[in-house]
Motif scaffolding. Structure first.
Motif, PDB file in Angstrom:
ATOM      1  N   TYR A 190      -4.482   5.142 -13.455  1.00  0.00           N
ATOM      2  CA  TYR A 190      -3.331   4.273 -13.176  1.00  0.00           C
ATOM      3  C   TYR A 190      -3.777   3.030 -12.411  1.00  0.00           C
ATOM      4  CZ  TYR A 190       0.748   6.984 -14.696  1.00  0.00           C
ATOM      5  OH  TYR A 190       1.714   7.596 -15.446  1.00  0.00           O
ATOM      6  N   ASP A 191      -4.598   3.205 -11.381  1.00  0.00           N
ATOM      7  CA  ASP A 191      -5.034   2.063 -10.577  1.00  0.00           C
ATOM      8  C   ASP A 191      -5.852   1.071 -11.403  1.00  0.00           C
ATOM      9  OD1 ASP A 191      -3.801   3.022  -8.299  1.00  0.00           O
ATOM     10  OD2 ASP A 191      -5.597   4.042  -7.550  1.00  0.00           O
ATOM     11  N   LYS A 192      -6.735   1.598 -12.255  1.00  0.00           N
ATOM     12  CA  LYS A 192      -7.599   0.712 -13.043  1.00  0.00           C
ATOM     13  C   LYS A 192      -6.800  -0.035 -14.106  1.00  0.00           C
ATOM     14  CE  LYS A 192     -11.766   3.440 -12.191  1.00  0.00           C
ATOM     15  NZ  LYS A 192     -12.783   4.364 -12.753  1.00  0.00           N
ATOM     16  N   VAL A 193      -5.852   0.643 -14.734  1.00  0.00           N
ATOM     17  CA  VAL A 193      -5.026  -0.025 -15.748  1.00  0.00           C
ATOM     18  C   VAL A 193      -4.093  -1.035 -15.088  1.00  0.00           C
ATOM     19  CG1 VAL A 193      -3.159   0.354 -17.399  1.00  0.00           C
ATOM     20  CG2 VAL A 193      -5.198   1.796 -17.465  1.00  0.00           C
ATOM     21  N   ALA A 194      -3.564  -0.708 -13.925  1.00  0.00           N
ATOM     22  CA  ALA A 194      -2.714  -1.668 -13.209  1.00  0.00           C
ATOM     23  C   ALA A 194      -3.498  -2.936 -12.892  1.00  0.00           C
ATOM     24  CB  ALA A 194      -2.184  -1.033 -11.925  1.00  0.00           C
ATOM     25  N   ARG A 195      -4.763  -2.780 -12.550  1.00  0.00           N
ATOM     26  CA  ARG A 195      -5.602  -3.947 -12.268  1.00  0.00           C
ATOM     27  C   ARG A 195      -5.786  -4.782 -13.541  1.00  0.00           C
ATOM     28  NH1 ARG A 195      -8.916  -1.460  -9.094  1.00  0.00           N
ATOM     29  NH2 ARG A 195     -10.536  -0.935 -10.596  1.00  0.00           N
ATOM     30  N   LEU A 196      -5.985  -4.115 -14.680  1.00  0.00           N
ATOM     31  CA  LEU A 196      -6.122  -4.823 -15.952  1.00  0.00           C
ATOM     32  C   LEU A 196      -4.852  -5.608 -16.294  1.00  0.00           C
ATOM     33  CD1 LEU A 196      -7.799  -2.063 -18.176  1.00  0.00           C
ATOM     34  CD2 LEU A 196      -8.822  -4.264 -17.548  1.00  0.00           C
ATOM     35  N   LEU A 197      -3.704  -5.067 -15.898  1.00  0.00           N
ATOM     36  CA  LEU A 197      -2.424  -5.695 -16.230  1.00  0.00           C
ATOM     37  C   LEU A 197      -1.933  -6.642 -15.152  1.00  0.00           C
ATOM     38  CD1 LEU A 197      -0.549  -2.583 -17.747  1.00  0.00           C
ATOM     39  CD2 LEU A 197      -1.787  -4.397 -18.968  1.00  0.00           C
ATOM     40  N   GLY A 198      -2.729  -6.790 -14.081  1.00  0.00           N
ATOM     41  CA  GLY A 198      -2.350  -7.695 -13.006  1.00  0.00           C
ATOM     42  C   GLY A 198      -1.206  -7.193 -12.153  1.00  0.00           C
ATOM     43  N   LEU A 199      -1.088  -5.861 -12.010  1.00  0.00           N
ATOM     44  CA  LEU A 199       0.044  -5.286 -11.277  1.00  0.00           C
ATOM     45  C   LEU A 199      -0.283  -4.920  -9.836  1.00  0.00           C
ATOM     46  CD1 LEU A 199       1.453  -2.926 -14.063  1.00  0.00           C
ATOM     47  CD2 LEU A 199       2.138  -5.265 -13.490  1.00  0.00           C
ATOM     48  N   GLY A 200      -1.548  -5.047  -9.444  1.00  0.00           N
ATOM     49  CA  GLY A 200      -1.905  -4.773  -8.057  1.00  0.00           C
ATOM     50  C   GLY A 200      -2.129  -3.301  -7.769  1.00  0.00           C
ATOM     51  N   TYR A 201      -2.328  -3.005  -6.492  1.00  0.00           N
ATOM     52  CA  TYR A 201      -2.633  -1.651  -6.022  1.00  0.00           C
ATOM     53  C   TYR A 201      -1.598  -1.233  -4.975  1.00  0.00           C
ATOM     54  CZ  TYR A 201      -5.128   2.096  -3.610  1.00  0.00           C
ATOM     55  OH  TYR A 201      -5.477   3.300  -3.036  1.00  0.00           O
ATOM     56  N   PRO A 202      -1.161   0.020  -4.956  1.00  0.00           N
ATOM     57  CA  PRO A 202      -1.537   1.115  -5.854  1.00  0.00           C
ATOM     58  C   PRO A 202      -0.869   0.990  -7.212  1.00  0.00           C
ATOM     59  CG  PRO A 202       0.105   1.867  -4.289  1.00  0.00           C
ATOM     60  CD  PRO A 202      -0.249   0.462  -3.879  1.00  0.00           C
ATOM     61  N   GLY A 203      -1.565   1.440  -8.237  1.00  0.00           N
ATOM     62  CA  GLY A 203      -1.104   1.215  -9.591  1.00  0.00           C
ATOM     63  C   GLY A 203      -0.007   2.152 -10.055  1.00  0.00           C
TER      64      GLY A 203
END
Length: 375
Positions: free
Chosen positions: A191-204
């Motif tokens: 979830y965290d790595k995909v959120a980073r790919l989508l520009g959604l930040g942390y925590p994903g």
């Protein structure tokens, strides 16, 4: 090593136990009396990791050092007890981040030596199950039961940033079996790595869960790892990863999808990708977990870990458990994430089973196997 006790003659019928948790980025101190939750105090360093897009072990360790004493003082105050009142101390000795574990273990040893209270070094993962026995764990879809008795055919699905496992619990104190686990990223990491790919930040996890509600989960079909026949096999001849998960290929598939939209000069459908990714994760987690339960005679399943907060995971796990005749138990969200109450809860179970303390000679173990309930 544990000093064996007398199972029928526990030293304290309703022990007052202080639990310490520091395996990742939460500094947790919980206090229970027997199976009654008195306080669950948590200090999180998550905000300090946001700019890095993930937990930085050194920052987490330093945060534990800063937070431990104030968190301990707050917990004692909330519970209305003193250190002198405590019957025993329990601490997470693994698995987890080595430096973070060291802080909690050293603090627990210092308290044990200073107060003369017995110390129990316990397994973080099994503690996630033990918390379901607390009287205050009847939220969500219900706690595991009352007092010290677990359901006879119990399993646990633990889904968090660092772990994704399906366990069989024959005895909370000395008989826990790993049926399946992730062979690479845990679900929370994905979830965290995909959120980073989508520009959604942390925590994903929370960001994707919120955005997925606006997307179409059927717009894109992402892979379900380790579901091919060569990995699954059959009930009679199980494959090498029948109950295991893999999320690294899913993460790569999301990355390629985003790249393809960008290469065509099209807007990336972030909500659809988030929804499709989330569906891929929860679909394979729940299908394999329920399969493991059905094939191993598990009739009660506890869902725990930080990702248990995910709305779609809770929904689909409930639906599939209902369809399979499995009773699902989900403690309140505050007891699903890492916390000291779960550590105290398992410590209390060990004491009431007559199992002796660990002493202070043990070392934290970042890869402590789930079969080792206490050190």
């Amino acid at each position: 090593m544990n000093q064996p006790g007398h199972a029928n003659q526990p030293a304290t019928v309703q022990p007052l136990v202080l639990g310490i948790e520091s395996s990742c980025d939460e500094t947790g101190v919980g206090i229970v009396r027997g199976t009654t939750l008195l306080t669950n105090t948590v200090s999180s360093s998550m905000d300090e990791h946001v700019r890095f897009g993930g937990v930085i072990p050194e920052i987490a360790s330093r945060a534990h050092l800063d937070a431990f004493v104030p968190t301990l003082q707050e917990a004692l105050h909330e519970a209305g007890v003193t250190l002198e009142d405590i019957d025993a101390i329990a601490v997470t000795s693994g698995p987890g981040l080595a430096g973070a574990l060291m802080v909690g273990v050293c603090a627990a040893k210092a308290l044990s030596v200073a107060t003369g209270k017995p110390l129990y070094a316990i397994n973080h993962l099994v503690a996630h199950v033990g918390v379901g026995l607390l009287d205050g764990a009847a939220g969500g879809t219900g706690g595991l039961g009352s007092g010290c008795r677990l359901p006879e055919n119990l399993g646990a699905l633990l889904v968090s940033g660092g772990h994704t496992e399906i366990l069989r619990i024959r005895s909370i104190t000395d008989d826990v079996e790993m049926l399946g686990s992730t062979i690479d990223d845990a679900a929370g990491e994905a979830y965290d790595k995909v959120a980073r790919l989508l520009g959604l930040g942390y925590p994903g996890g929370p960001a994707i869960d919120r955005l997925a509600k606006q997307g179409n989960a059927k717009a894109i079909r992402f892979p379900r790892g380790l579901t091919q026949p060569k990995y699954m096999g059959t009930a009679e001849e199980p494959g090498p990863h029948r109950y295991d998960w893999s999320f690294s290929g899913l993460k790569t598939a999301v990355a390629r999808c985003v790249e393809q939209f960008e290469a065509r000069g099209e807007d990336v459908p972030v909500a659809d990708i988030a929804a499709a990714f989330q569906e891929a994760v929860v679909d394979v987690i729940t299908s394999k977990a329920v399969l493991a339960c059905k094939e191993n005679g598990i009739t009660d399943l506890l869902l725990g870990g930080g990702v248990a907060a995910n709305s779609r995971l809770r929904e689909l796990t409930g639906q599939r458990c209902d369809a399979a005749g499995i009773t699902l138990h989900v403690p309140p969200l505050s007891l699903c994430t890492d916390n000291g109450a779960m550590v105290a809860a398992l410590g209390s179970q060990l004491i009431m089973a007559g199992i002796g303390p660990s002493g202070v000679a043990f070392a934290p173990d970042s890869s402590l196997p789930v079969t080792t309930v206490s050190v």
